[in-house]
Design a protein around this motif. Structure first.
Motif, PDB file in Angstrom:
ATOM      1  N   THR A 193      17.215  42.142  45.401  1.00 45.36           N
ATOM      2  CA  THR A 193      16.751  43.243  46.245  1.00 45.36           C
ATOM      3  C   THR A 193      16.973  44.585  45.553  1.00 45.36           C
ATOM      4  O   THR A 193      16.103  45.440  45.530  1.00 45.36           O
ATOM      5  CB  THR A 193      17.480  43.210  47.606  1.00 45.36           C
ATOM      6  OG1 THR A 193      17.264  41.925  48.179  1.00 45.36           O
ATOM      7  CG2 THR A 193      16.952  44.274  48.543  1.00 45.36           C
ATOM      8  N   LYS A 194      18.169  44.747  44.973  1.00 46.26           N
ATOM      9  CA  LYS A 194      18.497  46.040  44.362  1.00 46.26           C
ATOM     10  C   LYS A 194      18.275  46.044  42.853  1.00 46.26           C
ATOM     11  O   LYS A 194      18.384  47.073  42.206  1.00 46.26           O
ATOM     12  CB  LYS A 194      19.937  46.412  44.693  1.00 46.26           C
ATOM     13  CG  LYS A 194      20.138  46.523  46.208  1.00 46.26           C
ATOM     14  CD  LYS A 194      21.430  47.185  46.615  1.00 46.26           C
ATOM     15  CE  LYS A 194      21.437  47.396  48.127  1.00 46.26           C
ATOM     16  NZ  LYS A 194      22.698  47.851  48.655  1.00 46.26           N
ATOM     17  N   GLN A 195      17.981  44.868  42.286  1.00 45.59           N
ATOM     18  CA  GLN A 195      17.737  44.717  40.845  1.00 45.59           C
ATOM     19  C   GLN A 195      18.864  45.291  40.001  1.00 45.59           C
ATOM     20  O   GLN A 195      18.650  46.020  39.033  1.00 45.59           O
ATOM     21  CB  GLN A 195      16.390  45.328  40.467  1.00 45.59           C
ATOM     22  CG  GLN A 195      15.272  44.703  41.271  1.00 45.59           C
ATOM     23  CD  GLN A 195      13.938  44.726  40.549  1.00 45.59           C
ATOM     24  OE1 GLN A 195      13.723  45.506  39.639  1.00 45.59           O
ATOM     25  NE2 GLN A 195      13.049  43.848  40.966  1.00 45.59           N
TER      26      GLN A 195
ATOM     27  N   ALA B  24      19.635  36.588  51.411  1.00 46.77           N
ATOM     28  CA  ALA B  24      18.278  36.716  50.876  1.00 46.77           C
ATOM     29  C   ALA B  24      18.075  35.617  49.837  1.00 46.77           C
ATOM     30  O   ALA B  24      17.574  34.534  50.131  1.00 46.77           O
ATOM     31  CB  ALA B  24      18.076  38.108  50.290  1.00 46.77           C
ATOM     32  N   HIS B  25      18.528  35.875  48.615  1.00 53.11           N
ATOM     33  CA  HIS B  25      18.377  34.882  47.542  1.00 53.11           C
ATOM     34  C   HIS B  25      19.631  34.038  47.332  1.00 53.11           C
ATOM     35  O   HIS B  25      19.641  33.135  46.508  1.00 53.11           O
ATOM     36  CB  HIS B  25      17.995  35.584  46.238  1.00 53.11           C
ATOM     37  CG  HIS B  25      16.690  36.311  46.336  1.00 53.11           C
ATOM     38  ND1 HIS B  25      16.607  37.627  46.739  1.00 53.11           N
ATOM     39  CD2 HIS B  25      15.431  35.898  46.136  1.00 53.11           C
ATOM     40  CE1 HIS B  25      15.338  37.995  46.781  1.00 53.11           C
ATOM     41  NE2 HIS B  25      14.603  36.965  46.411  1.00 53.11           N
ATOM     42  N   GLY B  26      20.695  34.377  48.032  1.00 55.40           N
ATOM     43  CA  GLY B  26      21.906  33.547  47.987  1.00 55.40           C
ATOM     44  C   GLY B  26      22.841  33.887  46.851  1.00 55.40           C
ATOM     45  O   GLY B  26      23.864  33.223  46.681  1.00 55.40           O
ATOM     46  N   GLU B  27      22.520  34.929  46.091  1.00 59.98           N
ATOM     47  CA  GLU B  27      23.336  35.221  44.906  1.00 59.98           C
ATOM     48  C   GLU B  27      24.762  35.633  45.276  1.00 59.98           C
ATOM     49  O   GLU B  27      25.726  35.190  44.641  1.00 59.98           O
ATOM     50  CB  GLU B  27      22.678  36.325  44.077  1.00 59.98           C
ATOM     51  CG  GLU B  27      21.339  35.941  43.485  1.00 59.98           C
ATOM     52  CD  GLU B  27      21.453  34.831  42.451  1.00 59.98           C
ATOM     53  OE1 GLU B  27      22.333  34.915  41.587  1.00 59.98           O
ATOM     54  OE2 GLU B  27      20.664  33.874  42.528  1.00 59.98           O
ATOM     55  N   ALA B  28      24.884  36.483  46.293  1.00 58.86           N
ATOM     56  CA  ALA B  28      26.223  36.969  46.667  1.00 58.86           C
ATOM     57  C   ALA B  28      27.070  35.814  47.205  1.00 58.86           C
ATOM     58  O   ALA B  28      28.224  35.632  46.796  1.00 58.86           O
ATOM     59  CB  ALA B  28      26.105  38.082  47.701  1.00 58.86           C
ATOM     60  N   ALA B  29      26.490  35.022  48.111  1.00 59.20           N
ATOM     61  CA  ALA B  29      27.255  33.917  48.720  1.00 59.20           C
ATOM     62  C   ALA B  29      27.662  32.904  47.654  1.00 59.20           C
ATOM     63  O   ALA B  29      28.813  32.429  47.637  1.00 59.20           O
ATOM     64  CB  ALA B  29      26.418  33.250  49.804  1.00 59.20           C
ATOM     65  N   LEU B  30      26.747  32.586  46.743  1.00 62.05           N
ATOM     66  CA  LEU B  30      27.077  31.592  45.718  1.00 62.05           C
ATOM     67  C   LEU B  30      28.074  32.149  44.704  1.00 62.05           C
ATOM     68  O   LEU B  30      28.915  31.411  44.193  1.00 62.05           O
ATOM     69  CB  LEU B  30      25.800  31.090  45.040  1.00 62.05           C
ATOM     70  CG  LEU B  30      24.959  30.176  45.948  1.00 62.05           C
ATOM     71  CD1 LEU B  30      23.599  29.862  45.316  1.00 62.05           C
ATOM     72  CD2 LEU B  30      25.690  28.864  46.257  1.00 62.05           C
ATOM     73  N   GLY B  31      28.009  33.457  44.440  1.00 60.79           N
ATOM     74  CA  GLY B  31      29.009  34.087  43.560  1.00 60.79           C
ATOM     75  C   GLY B  31      30.401  33.986  44.183  1.00 60.79           C
ATOM     76  O   GLY B  31      31.385  33.670  43.513  1.00 60.79           O
ATOM     77  N   MET B  32      30.466  34.228  45.488  1.00 63.52           N
ATOM     78  CA  MET B  32      31.768  34.109  46.168  1.00 63.52           C
ATOM     79  C   MET B  32      32.241  32.653  46.178  1.00 63.52           C
ATOM     80  O   MET B  32      33.439  32.377  46.008  1.00 63.52           O
ATOM     81  CB  MET B  32      31.681  34.674  47.584  1.00 63.52           C
ATOM     82  CG  MET B  32      31.648  36.199  47.594  1.00 63.52           C
ATOM     83  SD  MET B  32      31.828  36.887  49.243  1.00 63.52           S
ATOM     84  CE  MET B  32      30.146  36.776  49.853  1.00 63.52           C
TER      85      MET B  32
END
Ligand code: G4P
Length: 199
Positions: free
Chosen positions: A100-102, A128-136
């Protein structure tokens, strides 16, 4: 969660087919009463998961997480976003890319606050794309702890985050699931989960 969906319909602004602005209650101004109900809803959905800690990402994940932590009586840790770190010895770190924020952020959690005995509930404001949740989730695994589940306030179901998370074997519970933002309208997926009651 009916109260959340009603608030989104009343106060949310559809900025495009991809982006929903909810800064009057979640992303800038915060409505504490709604956040408390969100905390209760997460507590009900993850009852029985023996959660010992909540992990979120600064900044907008903190308010719903603190309320969930209050109701569940567990501590809340927020991962910090940093540009680039030199001294990392005491930290678990992961790269998280935002479509989203690139931008890419390094997110970090002190090793003091995650133990192998922890069962961690990950909470975030948007999926959205799951990047934050999967990073955590990767940080929890690095610490040798267990991911008890992933709780999301607003899931954009037309993006692939929820699917990616489920494919990796994690349980995801979203309190509002947005099917589409097309034509300036918010449309929800109308299924309440096993929570049973709407609130
Ligand atoms: P992802 O983590 O699921 O992959 O999502 P993505 O990278 O696309 O999202 C990055 C940031 O954009 C997150 O905020 C997320 O909350 C936010 N975001 C994504 N989609 C929307 C949307 O439709 N509406 C709003 N309001 N925000 C959205 P962040 O960078 O962590 O910022 P913040 O927590 O400091 O607010």
């Amino acid at each position: 969660m009916q109260l959340l969906k009603d608030t989104i319909l009343k106060e949310g602004l559809v900025l495009s087919d991809q982006v929903l602005k909810v800064d009057s209650f979640l992303n800038h101004q915060i409505q504490p009463h709604l956040m408390l109900e969100i905390g209760k809803a997460f507590s009900r959905r993850f009852e029985g998961e023996a959660v010992t800690k909540i992990l979120t990402l600064e900044s907008s994940g903190i308010a719903p997480s603190v309320m969930a932590g209050l109701v569940m009586n567990v501590p809340v840790v927020f991962a910090r976003k940093q540009k680039s770190l030199t001294l990392k010895d005491d930290l678990w770190t992961e790269q998280v890319y935002s479509f989203t924020k690139q931008t890419s952020n390094e997110v970090a959690v002190s090793k003091r606050f995650l133990a192998p005995s922890d069962r961690v509930l990950i909470i975030d404001d948007f999926l959205a794309h799951g990047e934050a949740a999967l990073g955590m989730a990767r940080i929890v695994e690095l610490a040798g702890a267990a991911v008890a589940g992933i709780g999301i306030v607003i899931e954009k179901s037309f993006q692939q985050g929820a699917e990616k998370i489920k494919q990796q074997g994690y349980r995801v519970e979203s309190l509002a699931r947005v099917a589409s933002l097309e034509n300036g309208q918010v449309r929800f997926i109308e299924t309440e989960s096993q929570e049973g009651v709407s609130c």
